[in-house]
Design an enzyme around this catalytic site. Sequence first.
Site, PDB file in Angstrom:
ATOM      1  N   ASP A 133       6.934  -5.875   6.411  1.00 31.32           N
ATOM      2  CA  ASP A 133       5.010  -4.893   6.215  1.00 31.32           C
ATOM      3  C   ASP A 133       4.504  -5.820   5.394  1.00 31.32           C
ATOM      4  O   ASP A 133       3.740  -5.854   4.736  1.00 31.32           O
ATOM      5  CB  ASP A 133       5.246  -4.072   5.977  1.00 31.32           C
ATOM      6  N   SER A 134       3.589  -7.168   5.433  1.00 26.41           N
ATOM      7  CA  SER A 134       3.853  -8.140   5.389  1.00 26.41           C
ATOM      8  C   SER A 134       2.311  -8.578   6.239  1.00 26.41           C
ATOM      9  O   SER A 134       1.857  -7.976   6.821  1.00 26.41           O
ATOM     10  CB  SER A 134       4.329  -9.552   5.655  1.00 26.41           C
TER      11      SER A 134
ATOM     12  N   PRO B 207       1.005 -17.003   1.256  1.00 25.38           N
ATOM     13  CA  PRO B 207       2.005 -14.983   0.715  1.00 25.38           C
ATOM     14  C   PRO B 207       3.020 -15.081   1.783  1.00 25.38           C
ATOM     15  O   PRO B 207       4.210 -15.246   1.628  1.00 25.38           O
ATOM     16  CB  PRO B 207       1.916 -14.558  -0.308  1.00 25.38           C
TER      17      PRO B 207
ATOM     18  N   GLY C  23       9.759 -12.191  -1.516  1.00 27.90           N
ATOM     19  CA  GLY C  23      10.080 -11.119  -0.504  1.00 27.90           C
ATOM     20  C   GLY C  23      11.574 -12.167  -0.143  1.00 27.90           C
ATOM     21  O   GLY C  23      12.478 -12.359   0.242  1.00 27.90           O
TER      22      GLY C  23
ATOM     23  N   ASP D  57       0.963  -1.106   0.264  1.00 25.96           N
ATOM     24  CA  ASP D  57       0.208   0.280   0.110  1.00 25.96           C
ATOM     25  C   ASP D  57       1.010   0.836  -0.167  1.00 25.96           C
ATOM     26  O   ASP D  57       0.341   1.817  -0.047  1.00 25.96           O
ATOM     27  CB  ASP D  57      -0.783  -0.153   1.140  1.00 25.96           C
TER      28      ASP D  57
HETATM   29  N1  SAM Z   1      -0.712  -4.112   7.472  1.00 22.26           N
HETATM   30  C1  SAM Z   1      -1.212  -5.371   7.127  1.00 22.26           C
HETATM   31  C2  SAM Z   1      -0.544  -6.360   8.218  1.00 22.26           C
HETATM   32  O1  SAM Z   1      -0.304  -5.874   8.622  1.00 22.26           O
HETATM   33  O2  SAM Z   1      -1.328  -6.910   7.484  1.00 22.26           O
HETATM   34  C3  SAM Z   1       0.024  -5.469   5.754  1.00 22.26           C
HETATM   35  C4  SAM Z   1      -0.233  -4.350   4.987  1.00 22.26           C
HETATM   36  S1  SAM Z   1       0.411  -5.383   3.233  1.00 22.26           S
HETATM   37  C5  SAM Z   1      -0.532  -4.891   2.629  1.00 22.26           C
HETATM   38  C6  SAM Z   1       0.498  -6.612   3.310  1.00 22.26           C
HETATM   39  C7  SAM Z   1       1.441  -6.581   1.570  1.00 22.26           C
HETATM   40  O3  SAM Z   1       2.190  -8.381   1.588  1.00 22.26           O
HETATM   41  C8  SAM Z   1       0.292  -7.014   1.187  1.00 22.26           C
HETATM   42  O4  SAM Z   1       0.564  -6.181  -0.274  1.00 22.26           O
HETATM   43  C9  SAM Z   1       1.102  -8.708   0.349  1.00 22.26           C
HETATM   44  O5  SAM Z   1       0.916  -8.439  -1.576  1.00 22.26           O
HETATM   45  C10 SAM Z   1       2.515  -8.956   0.506  1.00 22.26           C
HETATM   46  N2  SAM Z   1       2.946  -9.922   0.883  1.00 22.26           N
HETATM   47  C11 SAM Z   1       2.662 -11.087   1.206  1.00 22.26           C
HETATM   48  N3  SAM Z   1       2.817 -12.185   1.626  1.00 22.26           N
HETATM   49  C12 SAM Z   1       4.203 -11.515   0.562  1.00 22.26           C
HETATM   50  C13 SAM Z   1       5.940 -12.441  -0.068  1.00 22.26           C
HETATM   51  N4  SAM Z   1       6.278 -13.637   0.555  1.00 22.26           N
HETATM   52  N5  SAM Z   1       6.291 -11.500  -0.371  1.00 22.26           N
HETATM   53  C14 SAM Z   1       6.382 -10.472  -0.746  1.00 22.26           C
HETATM   54  N6  SAM Z   1       5.047  -9.515  -0.483  1.00 22.26           N
HETATM   55  C15 SAM Z   1       4.030 -10.268   0.082  1.00 22.26           C
END
Ligand code: SAM
Length: 281
Positions: free
Chosen positions: A161-162, A168, A143, A91
């Site tokens: 920040d996942s 995933p 990541g 985001d």
């Molecule tokens: N603040 C939120 C929370 O605490 O749940 C997280 C916000 S951010 C939108 C989370 C992001 O992590 C998503 O955009 C998602 O696509 C990303 N994500 C999940 N798994 C991932 C991975 N293995 N590598 C990179 N990004 C990943």
Amino acid sequence: MPFDPASWFTEAIDETGTAFSLKLKRKLHEEQTPFQKIEIFETETFGRLMVIDGCTMVSGRDNFLYHEMMSHPALFTHPAPRRVLIIGGGDCGTLREVLRHPEVERAQQVDIDERVTRLSEQYFPELCEANGDPRAELHFADGIEWVDKAAAGSLDVIIVDSTDPVGPGEVLFSETFYRHCRRALGEDGILVQQSESPLLHRELLQDMYRRMRAAGFAQQATLHFPQPIYPSGWWSATLAGNRDLRCFREQDAAQKSFACRYYNADIHRGALAVPEFLKDL
Ligand code: SAM
């Protein structure tokens, strides 16, 4: 007025027996990407809301709490944070906070799903206002693969920040991932990762501490802070490194050149205070 479930978004979680709801004005968007289902809503009182796979991600009203606490404590703990990597963070709210630090020379953001960023640019433009900063680099990849390929000692701070440790995001809570992070960070390097709710997810915190230590991070410290749209409304971010994580550049934090809505040196110090029930972590 009788409760009309059709006009509310609710995240109900069986494992914790908790739920969180926001009254809606309308649904703005929904799509299934190759990685996850993304929904965007307009709410009555919290601005816009992004939901991924049914879990609240970011709202216009309270995201500042999370984005400030995911970035400033780690950056003010590092002696000279120049090279920052954000894993996830699609985001772009965390990226915006990182780039407020003038000493940061390069901020790479690696999110697995480009659609999160493109939808954030459309529906949360205020979170994306730093995306054009020449120091910012947006990449779209897994990541864990990115940090596996990162050169040893090439980073000062890694911010994870996942999403939650399911789907995933699960690999980003593994010892293998932490080993890659440890190698990619210099000796002074700091890892910070969103670590769920101190109240609801104590076992996850214990697992994270154990895996981080096994991966070579001698020290951990958990910051806790309010985050109304996340389960229990009480959230955390865990720092890991090989230095005393309770010491930070207090004067720099107190004299910071940018305005925050939540973070300051007192909040940083208070967020590190350990509640009695977490003391044996
Ligand atoms: N603040 C939120 C929370 O605490 O749940 C997280 C916000 S951010 C939108 C989370 C992001 O992590 C998503 O955009 C998602 O696509 C990303 N994500 C999940 N798994 C991932 C991975 N293995 N590598 C990179 N990004 C990943």
